[in-house]
Design a protein around this motif. Structure first.
Motif, PDB file in Angstrom:
ATOM      1  N   THR A  37       0.880  -1.167   0.000  1.00  0.00           N
ATOM      2  CA  THR A  37       0.000   0.000   0.000  1.00  0.00           C
ATOM      3  C   THR A  37       0.914   1.212   0.000  1.00  0.00           C
ATOM      4  OG1 THR A  37      -1.713  -1.171   1.256  1.00  0.00           O
ATOM      5  CG2 THR A  37      -1.854   1.228   1.194  1.00  0.00           C
ATOM      6  N   LEU A  82       8.511  -1.223  12.093  1.00  0.00           N
ATOM      7  CA  LEU A  82       7.957   0.114  11.864  1.00  0.00           C
ATOM      8  C   LEU A  82       9.112   1.097  11.742  1.00  0.00           C
ATOM      9  CD1 LEU A  82       5.457   2.030  11.672  1.00  0.00           C
ATOM     10  CD2 LEU A  82       5.702   2.376  14.145  1.00  0.00           C
ATOM     11  N   VAL A  99       6.359   7.252   7.078  1.00  0.00           N
ATOM     12  CA  VAL A  99       6.361   6.050   7.914  1.00  0.00           C
ATOM     13  C   VAL A  99       6.160   4.864   6.997  1.00  0.00           C
ATOM     14  CG1 VAL A  99       5.441   7.211   9.928  1.00  0.00           C
ATOM     15  CG2 VAL A  99       3.877   6.060   8.369  1.00  0.00           C
ATOM     16  N   THR A 101       5.670   0.440   7.340  1.00  0.00           N
ATOM     17  CA  THR A 101       5.692  -0.783   8.135  1.00  0.00           C
ATOM     18  C   THR A 101       5.869  -1.969   7.194  1.00  0.00           C
ATOM     19  OG1 THR A 101       4.600  -2.019   9.921  1.00  0.00           O
ATOM     20  CG2 THR A 101       3.171  -1.125   8.220  1.00  0.00           C
ATOM     21  N   ILE A 117       3.388  -1.168   3.941  1.00  0.00           N
ATOM     22  CA  ILE A 117       2.471  -0.014   3.904  1.00  0.00           C
ATOM     23  C   ILE A 117       3.300   1.250   4.103  1.00  0.00           C
ATOM     24  CG2 ILE A 117       0.390   1.072   4.847  1.00  0.00           C
ATOM     25  CD1 ILE A 117      -0.457  -1.613   6.000  1.00  0.00           C
ATOM     26  N   ARG A 119       3.303   5.584   4.043  1.00  0.00           N
ATOM     27  CA  ARG A 119       2.534   6.836   4.078  1.00  0.00           C
ATOM     28  C   ARG A 119       3.464   8.005   4.341  1.00  0.00           C
ATOM     29  NH1 ARG A 119      -2.906   8.020   2.712  1.00  0.00           N
ATOM     30  NH2 ARG A 119      -4.043   6.048   2.826  1.00  0.00           N
ATOM     31  N   ALA A 124       1.217  17.874  12.163  1.00  0.00           N
ATOM     32  CA  ALA A 124      -0.072  18.028  12.827  1.00  0.00           C
ATOM     33  C   ALA A 124      -0.393  19.504  12.961  1.00  0.00           C
ATOM     34  CB  ALA A 124      -0.043  17.357  14.195  1.00  0.00           C
TER      35      ALA A 124
ATOM     36  N   SER B  67      -4.883   8.670   8.504  1.00  0.00           N
ATOM     37  CA  SER B  67      -4.957   7.553   7.550  1.00  0.00           C
ATOM     38  C   SER B  67      -5.001   6.245   8.326  1.00  0.00           C
ATOM     39  CB  SER B  67      -3.756   7.562   6.591  1.00  0.00           C
ATOM     40  OG  SER B  67      -2.565   7.242   7.283  1.00  0.00           O
ATOM     41  N   ASP B  69      -4.653   2.223   7.086  1.00  0.00           N
ATOM     42  CA  ASP B  69      -4.466   1.271   6.000  1.00  0.00           C
ATOM     43  C   ASP B  69      -4.373  -0.132   6.583  1.00  0.00           C
ATOM     44  OD1 ASP B  69      -4.153   3.114   3.685  1.00  0.00           O
ATOM     45  OD2 ASP B  69      -2.450   3.821   4.856  1.00  0.00           O
ATOM     46  N   VAL B  81      -2.320  -3.302  10.376  1.00  0.00           N
ATOM     47  CA  VAL B  81      -2.918  -1.967  10.268  1.00  0.00           C
ATOM     48  C   VAL B  81      -1.831  -0.921  10.514  1.00  0.00           C
ATOM     49  CG1 VAL B  81      -4.710  -0.419  11.155  1.00  0.00           C
ATOM     50  CG2 VAL B  81      -5.087  -2.895  11.200  1.00  0.00           C
ATOM     51  N   LEU B  82      -1.806   0.115   9.680  1.00  0.00           N
ATOM     52  CA  LEU B  82      -0.932   1.266   9.916  1.00  0.00           C
ATOM     53  C   LEU B  82      -1.797   2.510  10.048  1.00  0.00           C
ATOM     54  CD1 LEU B  82       1.946   2.509  10.132  1.00  0.00           C
ATOM     55  CD2 LEU B  82       1.824   2.911   7.673  1.00  0.00           C
ATOM     56  N   THR B  84      -1.804   6.721  10.828  1.00  0.00           N
ATOM     57  CA  THR B  84      -1.121   7.989  11.073  1.00  0.00           C
ATOM     58  C   THR B  84      -2.162   8.953  11.624  1.00  0.00           C
ATOM     59  OG1 THR B  84      -1.518   9.021   8.906  1.00  0.00           O
ATOM     60  CG2 THR B  84       0.399   7.580   9.080  1.00  0.00           C
ATOM     61  N   ALA B  86      -2.846  12.434  14.790  1.00  0.00           N
ATOM     62  CA  ALA B  86      -2.351  13.448  15.709  1.00  0.00           C
ATOM     63  C   ALA B  86      -3.035  13.250  17.047  1.00  0.00           C
ATOM     64  CB  ALA B  86      -2.647  14.844  15.172  1.00  0.00           C
ATOM     65  N   MET B  96       0.464  16.600  18.475  1.00  0.00           N
ATOM     66  CA  MET B  96       1.681  15.931  18.010  1.00  0.00           C
ATOM     67  C   MET B  96       1.287  14.846  17.008  1.00  0.00           C
ATOM     68  SD  MET B  96       3.903  15.458  21.513  1.00  0.00           S
ATOM     69  CE  MET B  96       2.492  14.743  22.398  1.00  0.00           C
ATOM     70  N   SER B  97       2.100  14.686  15.965  1.00  0.00           N
ATOM     71  CA  SER B  97       1.862  13.602  15.004  1.00  0.00           C
ATOM     72  C   SER B  97       2.305  12.274  15.608  1.00  0.00           C
ATOM     73  CB  SER B  97       2.644  13.843  13.714  1.00  0.00           C
ATOM     74  OG  SER B  97       2.200  15.014  13.066  1.00  0.00           O
ATOM     75  N   VAL B  99       2.415   7.747  14.752  1.00  0.00           N
ATOM     76  CA  VAL B  99       2.108   6.590  13.904  1.00  0.00           C
ATOM     77  C   VAL B  99       2.017   5.380  14.812  1.00  0.00           C
ATOM     78  CG1 VAL B  99       3.269   7.529  11.888  1.00  0.00           C
ATOM     79  CG2 VAL B  99       4.514   6.032  13.437  1.00  0.00           C
ATOM     80  N   GLN B 100       1.180   4.441  14.413  1.00  0.00           N
ATOM     81  CA  GLN B 100       1.020   3.223  15.206  1.00  0.00           C
ATOM     82  C   GLN B 100       0.685   2.083  14.257  1.00  0.00           C
ATOM     83  OE1 GLN B 100      -1.512   3.856  18.567  1.00  0.00           O
ATOM     84  NE2 GLN B 100      -0.786   2.017  19.629  1.00  0.00           N
ATOM     85  N   THR B 101       1.361   0.969  14.438  1.00  0.00           N
ATOM     86  CA  THR B 101       1.024  -0.207  13.637  1.00  0.00           C
ATOM     87  C   THR B 101       0.548  -1.318  14.563  1.00  0.00           C
ATOM     88  OG1 THR B 101       1.760  -1.651  11.829  1.00  0.00           O
ATOM     89  CG2 THR B 101       3.381  -1.189  13.542  1.00  0.00           C
ATOM     90  N   PHE B 118       4.195   1.986  18.633  1.00  0.00           N
ATOM     91  CA  PHE B 118       3.760   3.393  18.637  1.00  0.00           C
ATOM     92  C   PHE B 118       4.972   4.307  18.618  1.00  0.00           C
ATOM     93  CE2 PHE B 118       3.230   7.324  20.942  1.00  0.00           C
ATOM     94  CZ  PHE B 118       2.031   7.840  20.491  1.00  0.00           C
ATOM     95  N   ARG B 119       4.930   5.318  17.764  1.00  0.00           N
ATOM     96  CA  ARG B 119       5.982   6.338  17.734  1.00  0.00           C
ATOM     97  C   ARG B 119       5.386   7.721  17.483  1.00  0.00           C
ATOM     98  NH1 ARG B 119      11.533   6.096  19.115  1.00  0.00           N
ATOM     99  NH2 ARG B 119      12.128   3.918  19.010  1.00  0.00           N
ATOM    100  N   LEU B 120       5.866   8.712  18.214  1.00  0.00           N
ATOM    101  CA  LEU B 120       5.611  10.091  17.838  1.00  0.00           C
ATOM    102  C   LEU B 120       6.462  10.412  16.614  1.00  0.00           C
ATOM    103  CD1 LEU B 120       5.673  11.735  21.374  1.00  0.00           C
ATOM    104  CD2 LEU B 120       3.659  11.369  19.938  1.00  0.00           C
ATOM    105  N   VAL B 121       5.977  11.305  15.774  1.00  0.00           N
ATOM    106  CA  VAL B 121       6.706  11.711  14.574  1.00  0.00           C
ATOM    107  C   VAL B 121       6.960  13.207  14.657  1.00  0.00           C
ATOM    108  CG1 VAL B 121       6.674  11.845  12.055  1.00  0.00           C
ATOM    109  CG2 VAL B 121       5.588   9.919  13.210  1.00  0.00           C
TER     110      VAL B 121
END
Lengths: 125, 125
Positions: A37, A82, A99, A101, A117, A119, A124, B67, B69, B81-82, B84, B86, B96-97, B99-101, B118-121
């Motif tokens: 993706t 990730l 990002v 994964t 995947i 993106r 933010a 998002s 996905d 699952v990914l 993105t 805030a 804060m942005s 991402v989590q898978t 989980f990570r902050l971006v």
């Protein structure tokens, strides 16, 4: 550090150095059952995935990773990875956050990308 | 839309609404074999994971997803699952942005979180 972490980091380093220098060689990392993706595009199979990646609208790109985290994904040696980072393409002045994964599966003693995947991440607010 | 996409989106909606309103109820989504990487912390098992999540240094948090996905992750109904998005915590003025898978596995007709990273971006450059 567990093996999965070392393997995950090695894979990520190899993936982006190949992406940035010889993108068509990424074909060695995917198989017919692989899925990608890429933003909103959904692509399946090594041929279509490599066609997508080699036809992205830039010739030069440089990936930099900020974090690489890995966990064992199954009892057969699979690894979930990730990545957060930034990429800079030709003609752009500022890098973009991304990002990605990967779900790596083991087959015949080596790993291939089963799930992928990707993106871009926009700031933010 | 494949079932995995609908299930992935439903899971994500349920996960963050539970996180933001009744964090300890996240225990229903994890099992003893679950793993969580939260920034640089690595935690295993439902009890330790829920202890980590309920003891984060904020009481109020609001997640917004940009998002979601999903891809099938294995032949047994697993889903990767990914996300993105805030998040905004109490006392902070700017979101804060993050991402989590999630790697969801199926067991007994329902899903649980096997992998969670989980990570902050932070903005690139």
């Amino acid at each position: 550090m567990g093996d999965f972490e070392a393997i995950g980091k090695q894979f990520v380093q190899f993936y982006y150095s190949t992406f940035d220098t010889n993108r068509s060689a990424l074909s060695s990392l995917y198989r017919d059952e692989s899925m990608l993706t890429f933003e909103t595009d959904k692509i399946a199979g090594v041929a279509a995935i490599v066609e997508k990646l080699t036809n992205l609208p830039f010739q030069k790109v440089e990936h930099k990773t900020d974090s690489v985290d890995a966990q064992p994904a199954d009892a057969e040696g699979g690894i979930l990875v990730l990545v957060t980072g930034a990429l800079l393409t030709e003609g752009q002045e500022r890098p973009m956050s991304f990002v990605q994964t990967f779900h790596l599966k083991q087959a015949g003693g080596s790993y291939f990308v089963f799930n992928d995947i990707f993106r871009l991440v926009y700031p933010a607010a």
